[in-house]
Write a protein that holds these residues in place. Structure first.
Motif, PDB file in Angstrom:
ATOM      1  N   MET A  84       0.827  -1.207   0.000  1.00  0.00           N
ATOM      2  CA  MET A  84       0.000   0.000   0.000  1.00  0.00           C
ATOM      3  C   MET A  84       0.867   1.266   0.000  1.00  0.00           C
ATOM      4  SD  MET A  84      -3.058   0.954   2.641  1.00  0.00           S
ATOM      5  CE  MET A  84      -4.552   1.554   1.915  1.00  0.00           C
ATOM      6  N   LEU A  85       1.742   1.375   1.016  1.00  0.00           N
ATOM      7  CA  LEU A  85       2.688   2.477   1.081  1.00  0.00           C
ATOM      8  C   LEU A  85       4.093   1.910   0.934  1.00  0.00           C
ATOM      9  CD1 LEU A  85       3.334   5.541   1.768  1.00  0.00           C
ATOM     10  CD2 LEU A  85       3.698   4.725   4.108  1.00  0.00           C
ATOM     11  N   ARG A  86       4.881   2.545   0.065  1.00  0.00           N
ATOM     12  CA  ARG A  86       6.273   2.129  -0.088  1.00  0.00           C
ATOM     13  C   ARG A  86       7.155   3.377  -0.144  1.00  0.00           C
ATOM     14  NH1 ARG A  86       8.798  -2.500  -0.989  1.00  0.00           N
ATOM     15  NH2 ARG A  86       6.791  -3.559  -1.259  1.00  0.00           N
ATOM     16  N   VAL A  87       8.109   3.416   0.756  1.00  0.00           N
ATOM     17  CA  VAL A  87       9.105   4.492   0.793  1.00  0.00           C
ATOM     18  C   VAL A  87      10.443   3.872   0.405  1.00  0.00           C
ATOM     19  CG1 VAL A  87      10.304   6.157   2.268  1.00  0.00           C
ATOM     20  CG2 VAL A  87       7.856   5.730   2.607  1.00  0.00           C
ATOM     21  N   LYS A  88      11.101   4.440  -0.596  1.00  0.00           N
ATOM     22  CA  LYS A  88      12.334   3.847  -1.112  1.00  0.00           C
ATOM     23  C   LYS A  88      13.445   4.896  -1.173  1.00  0.00           C
ATOM     24  CE  LYS A  88      14.154   1.168  -5.011  1.00  0.00           C
ATOM     25  NZ  LYS A  88      13.841   0.579  -6.337  1.00  0.00           N
ATOM     26  N   SER A  89      14.526   4.634  -0.442  1.00  0.00           N
ATOM     27  CA  SER A  89      15.742   5.458  -0.474  1.00  0.00           C
ATOM     28  C   SER A  89      15.422   6.938  -0.269  1.00  0.00           C
ATOM     29  CB  SER A  89      16.494   5.252  -1.796  1.00  0.00           C
ATOM     30  OG  SER A  89      16.819   3.894  -1.982  1.00  0.00           O
ATOM     31  N   LEU A  90      14.593   7.232   0.721  1.00  0.00           N
ATOM     32  CA  LEU A  90      14.136   8.603   0.951  1.00  0.00           C
ATOM     33  C   LEU A  90      15.165   9.399   1.751  1.00  0.00           C
ATOM     34  CD1 LEU A  90      11.555  10.418   0.538  1.00  0.00           C
ATOM     35  CD2 LEU A  90      11.016   9.883   2.915  1.00  0.00           C
ATOM     36  N   SER A  91      15.452  10.603   1.283  1.00  0.00           N
ATOM     37  CA  SER A  91      16.300  11.546   2.005  1.00  0.00           C
ATOM     38  C   SER A  91      15.573  12.884   2.076  1.00  0.00           C
ATOM     39  CB  SER A  91      17.655  11.726   1.307  1.00  0.00           C
ATOM     40  OG  SER A  91      18.392  10.524   1.321  1.00  0.00           O
ATOM     41  N   VAL A  92      15.618  13.515   3.247  1.00  0.00           N
ATOM     42  CA  VAL A  92      14.961  14.800   3.474  1.00  0.00           C
ATOM     43  C   VAL A  92      15.931  15.720   4.198  1.00  0.00           C
ATOM     44  CG1 VAL A  92      12.992  16.005   4.505  1.00  0.00           C
ATOM     45  CG2 VAL A  92      12.707  13.662   3.655  1.00  0.00           C
ATOM     46  N   SER A  93      16.030  16.964   3.740  1.00  0.00           N
ATOM     47  CA  SER A  93      16.935  17.928   4.355  1.00  0.00           C
ATOM     48  C   SER A  93      16.197  19.206   4.722  1.00  0.00           C
ATOM     49  CB  SER A  93      18.091  18.273   3.401  1.00  0.00           C
ATOM     50  OG  SER A  93      18.880  17.144   3.128  1.00  0.00           O
ATOM     51  N   TYR A  94      16.675  19.844   5.790  1.00  0.00           N
ATOM     52  CA  TYR A  94      16.261  21.198   6.139  1.00  0.00           C
ATOM     53  C   TYR A  94      17.485  22.082   5.929  1.00  0.00           C
ATOM     54  CZ  TYR A  94      12.323  18.898   8.459  1.00  0.00           C
ATOM     55  OH  TYR A  94      11.207  18.145   8.738  1.00  0.00           O
ATOM     56  N   GLY A  95      17.593  22.685   4.768  1.00  0.00           N
ATOM     57  CA  GLY A  95      18.799  23.434   4.447  1.00  0.00           C
ATOM     58  C   GLY A  95      19.989  22.498   4.383  1.00  0.00           C
ATOM     59  N   ALA A  96      21.012  22.798   5.175  1.00  0.00           N
ATOM     60  CA  ALA A  96      22.212  21.964   5.177  1.00  0.00           C
ATOM     61  C   ALA A  96      22.103  20.758   6.106  1.00  0.00           C
ATOM     62  CB  ALA A  96      23.425  22.807   5.588  1.00  0.00           C
ATOM     63  N   VAL A  97      21.020  20.708   6.881  1.00  0.00           N
ATOM     64  CA  VAL A  97      20.833  19.620   7.848  1.00  0.00           C
ATOM     65  C   VAL A  97      20.051  18.484   7.208  1.00  0.00           C
ATOM     66  CG1 VAL A  97      19.896  18.960  10.085  1.00  0.00           C
ATOM     67  CG2 VAL A  97      20.878  21.243   9.771  1.00  0.00           C
ATOM     68  N   GLN A  98      20.630  17.293   7.151  1.00  0.00           N
ATOM     69  CA  GLN A  98      19.946  16.132   6.588  1.00  0.00           C
ATOM     70  C   GLN A  98      19.251  15.371   7.709  1.00  0.00           C
ATOM     71  OE1 GLN A  98      22.309  13.995   3.797  1.00  0.00           O
ATOM     72  NE2 GLN A  98      20.578  12.784   3.047  1.00  0.00           N
ATOM     73  N   THR A 152       5.472   5.908  -2.806  1.00  0.00           N
ATOM     74  CA  THR A 152       4.308   5.481  -3.585  1.00  0.00           C
ATOM     75  C   THR A 152       3.206   5.028  -2.642  1.00  0.00           C
ATOM     76  OG1 THR A 152       5.194   3.230  -3.832  1.00  0.00           O
ATOM     77  CG2 THR A 152       5.673   4.792  -5.596  1.00  0.00           C
ATOM     78  N   PHE A 153       1.977   5.306  -3.056  1.00  0.00           N
ATOM     79  CA  PHE A 153       0.796   4.930  -2.283  1.00  0.00           C
ATOM     80  C   PHE A 153      -0.211   4.316  -3.238  1.00  0.00           C
ATOM     81  CE2 PHE A 153      -3.287   6.109  -0.087  1.00  0.00           C
ATOM     82  CZ  PHE A 153      -3.091   5.324   1.036  1.00  0.00           C
ATOM     83  N   ASN A 154      -0.554   3.053  -2.985  1.00  0.00           N
ATOM     84  CA  ASN A 154      -1.426   2.305  -3.892  1.00  0.00           C
ATOM     85  C   ASN A 154      -0.917   2.341  -5.332  1.00  0.00           C
ATOM     86  OD1 ASN A 154      -3.255   1.348  -1.981  1.00  0.00           O
ATOM     87  ND2 ASN A 154      -4.509   3.196  -2.088  1.00  0.00           N
TER      88      ASN A 154
END
Length: 241
Positions: free
Chosen positions: A1-15, A59-61
């Motif tokens: 249903m939900l699949r998260v793959k190799s996700l990266s999130v940053s706030y400016g220079a902070v990962q 991805t979702f559904n």
């Protein structure tokens, strides 16, 4: 249903999130545990469309939702119960519930609100009371009820036990367990590993923005590193004897 793959999130220079992958199947109750600052809320916010990802796929559904707005995510069937509940304190309980149905018609909302009030009798009793006058546990129930108004296929829960007494936490988790048994898919993030893993089917452990462990709830509850890091002083004392 939900699949998260190799996700990266940053706030400016902070990962905040680095190369995170996880999945939640239809009807599952999955918990993501980790300490404060591990990146749990960032992950939920990215799934919901509040914080855009730097890299990776969501991805979702079967549909890519990484670029969706919050409004579109809700229409697709995702609903978020935020950390700290965030009810509208000066509005009545009933008005707060109706706010969750912003993608639906007034008639649909009235019918759904009636159904939800039957699920949460305490909210029905206090429907005309200002939401700010509710206890912490009642506000958490209200936040869940508000999220259910959008008729979600999947509920994202952020730290439901925060600031609540142990007996109230148990009530909240039993309500979530009931929703899960009725077919609602749940992804929950928590610092309270004991409660999260007690009720969930599976779990992930997030540390410093990375997934470091995953498995069934029973496997994680039995893991010595999970016990040492997340199951508290009582375990530590036993472990040191």
């Amino acid at each position: 249903m939900l699949r998260v793959k190799s996700l990266s999130v940053s706030y400016g220079a902070v990962q905040a999130i680095m190369n995170v992958s996880l999945h939640v199947s239809h009807g599952e109750f999955v918990s993501l545990i980790g300490s404060n600052g591990a990146g749990k809320t960032t992950l939920l916010n990215s799934i919901m469309g509040i914080v855009p990802p730097k890299d990776g796929e969501i991805t979702f559904n079967g549909d890519s939702i990484a670029s969706y707005s919050v409004h579109k995510s809700v229409k697709e069937g995702l609903a978020l119960v935020p950390e700290g509940r965030r009810v509208f304190p000066n509005m009545t309980v009933y008005e707060n519930i109706l706010m969750g149905g912003f993608t639906r018609s007034s008639k649909e909302n009235e019918e759904k609100a009636e159904e939800i009030e039957e699920m949460f009798p305490v909210l029905k009793e206090r429907r005309s009371q200002a939401a700010g006058m509710l206890s912490g546990g009642e506000q958490q129930m209200l936040a869940i009820a508000r999220a259910l108004m959008s008729r979600p296929k999947m509920l994202l829960m952020d730290e439901p036990s925060m600031g609540l007494a142990p007996l109230v936490i148990k009530d909240v988790y039993e309500k979530l367990a009931g929703l899960s048994k009725s077919g609602l898919t749940i992804l929950l993030v928590e610092q309270n590993a004991t409660m999260a893993l007690k009720y969930a089917d599976r779990g992930y452990v997030l540390e410093n923005g990375r997934i470091v462990l995953q498995g069934s709830s029973s496997e994680l509850l039995g893991d010595n590193e999970v016990k040492r890091a997340y199951l508290g002083k009582e375990y530590k004392e036993k472990w040191e004897r």
